[in-house]
Design an enzyme around this catalytic site. Structure first.
Site, short mmCIF file in Angstrom:
data_model
loop_
_atom_site.label_atom_id
_atom_site.label_comp_id
_atom_site.label_asym_id
_atom_site.label_seq_id
_atom_site.Cartn_x
_atom_site.Cartn_y
_atom_site.Cartn_z
N LYS A 197 0.83 -1.26 0.02
CA LYS A 197 -0.07 0.03 0.11
C LYS A 197 0.92 1.29 -0.02
O LYS A 197 1.67 1.37 0.93
CB LYS A 197 -0.74 -0.09 1.16
N LYS A 250 -2.28 -1.84 -3.80
CA LYS A 250 -2.99 -0.56 -3.97
C LYS A 250 -2.29 0.68 -3.75
O LYS A 250 -1.46 0.63 -3.11
CB LYS A 250 -4.05 -0.47 -2.86
C1 PBG Z 1 -7.65 3.45 5.37
C2 PBG Z 1 -7.96 3.07 3.87
C3 PBG Z 1 -7.44 4.01 2.96
C4 PBG Z 1 -8.10 3.28 1.82
C5 PBG Z 1 -8.26 2.23 2.10
N1 PBG Z 1 -8.27 1.89 3.48
C6 PBG Z 1 -7.31 5.51 3.09
C7 PBG Z 1 -5.92 5.76 3.41
O1 PBG Z 1 -4.86 5.00 3.62
O2 PBG Z 1 -5.64 7.15 3.67
C8 PBG Z 1 -8.26 3.98 0.59
C9 PBG Z 1 -9.09 3.61 -0.49
C10 PBG Z 1 -9.54 4.42 -1.72
O3 PBG Z 1 -8.70 5.52 -1.81
O4 PBG Z 1 -10.24 4.28 -2.48
N2 PBG Z 1 -6.41 3.26 5.89
ZN ZN Z 2 -5.96 4.10 8.12
#
Ligand code: PBG
Ligand code: ZN
Length: 327
Positions: A197, A250
């Site tokens: 991520k 992601k």
């Molecule tokens: C929570 C989370 C996020 C997303 C999924 N789980 C946001 C982040 O890490 O700031 C992003 C999902 C998206 O942008 O569709 N940690």
């Molecule tokens: Zn988070």
């Protein structure tokens, strides 16, 4: 020697189909993310301005939306909660009557064969919007955060969640969650880890939707540097070693190279998360009439499958099902 003629296999629809390397989308490929708000107002359905077509729903409204999609073939959902109150220990994240816990049990009661995946993170529940506990200097403390994540995951499973998806990017959280689930006798509940991520600007619209933007600073001290590809393999291996059953990469489209490398390196299922910003860019161009939105949507999803994604988390799930674009 006769020359290579790539066009031979493109001449008819039948030939193109026969030579096709990637299968069309299946309905079981798709996971729909939903945002559920803890509110007494049963009719609450607030459009998310930066994600046209997406809503924050009250629980009754969420059930309505799911019922509609379920009738069109929806197989899996990913749940995010927006609590009544936030605090520095994210207490509503693991409260027995937290919004995700209530939503999971209501959904499973009504749609018992729907796969319900819950996002495990603290940012939506923290007053400061970070994914972990903050120390006095304002930095996110890794190890002290792990028990809260584990507690959150167990509470989701107690409510009926089929699979937990930790998205916080703390080190060691998959092991902490696996241990806690096992101790609670949930040895059979899988963990789908957001192993790879990135600290991405593509999450911008999501943070509006989940009201989870950090009040100060950014997430670069825990999410990955977009410049790094090899590091993704270390993250993937570490999570598998800790007990992850599936992995998420992601964002998806801008990181298709990473997706392909991870797919080659591991044998567990790999899920691509086409995030909010990717969705919104396609929608915005479509709404302006600048692109053929349906075709770009399908091409973006096909591209992820070609890159190696086994399954796709996408805000287009309802649209794809409604237009009958899956087998
Ligand atoms: C929570 C989370 C996020 C997303 C999924 N789980 C946001 C982040 O890490 O700031 C992003 C999902 C998206 O942008 O569709 N940690
Ligand atoms: Zn988070």
């Amino acid at each position: 020697m006769s020359m290579y003629r790539g066009r031979r296999l493109r001449m008819t629809q039948a030939l193109r189909q026969f030579a096709r390397e990637t299968e069309p989308l299946l309905r079981e490929d798709l996971v729909m993310p939903y945002f559920v708000v803890d509110t007494e107002d049963a009719t609450y359905a607030k459009a998310i301005p930066s994600m046209p077509g997406q809503y924050q729903y009250s629980l009754p409204k969420l059930l309505e939306a799911i019922a509609k999609a379920y009738d069109m073939g929806l197989q899996a959902v990913l749940l995010f909660g927006i609590p009544k109150a936030k605090d520095p220990m994210a207490q509503e994240a693991y409260a027995e009557d937290g919004i995700v816990q209530k939503a999971v049990s209501a959904i499973k009661q009504r749609f018992s064969d729907l796969l319900v995946i819950t996002d495990v993170c603290l940012c939506e529940y923290m007053s400061h919007g970070h994914c972990g506990i903050l120390d006095a200097q304002g930095s996110v403390v890794n190890d002290a955060t792990l028990p809260l994540l584990a507690k959150t995951a167990v509470s989701h499973v107690q409510a009926g969640s089929d699979m937990v998806a930790p998205s916080d990017m703390m080190d060691g959280r998959v092991r902490a969650i696996r241990d806690a689930l096992d101790r609670a006798n949930y040895t059979d509940v899988p963990i789908c880890s957001y192993a790879v991520k990135y600290a991405s600007a593509y999450y911008g619209p999501f943070r509006d939707a989940a009201q989870s933007a950090p009040a100060c600073g950014d997430r670069k001290a825990y999410q990955m540097d977009p410049a790094n590809g090899r590091e993704a393999l270390r993250e993937a291996m570490a999570d598998i070693d800790e007990g992850a059953d599936l992995l998420i990469v992601k964002p998806a489209g801008p990181y298709a190279d990473v997706l392909a490398r991870v797919r080659d390196a591991v044998t567990v299922p790999v899920v691509a998360y086409q995030v909010s910003g990717e969705y919104t860019m396609i929608r915005a161009a479509g709404l302006n009439g600048w692109i053929d939105e349906e075709r770009v949507m399908m091409e973006s999803l096909l591209g992820l499958k070609r890159a190696g994604a086994d399954r796709l988390i996408t805000y287009f799930t309802e649209t794809v099902l409604a237009q009958g674009l899956v087998r």
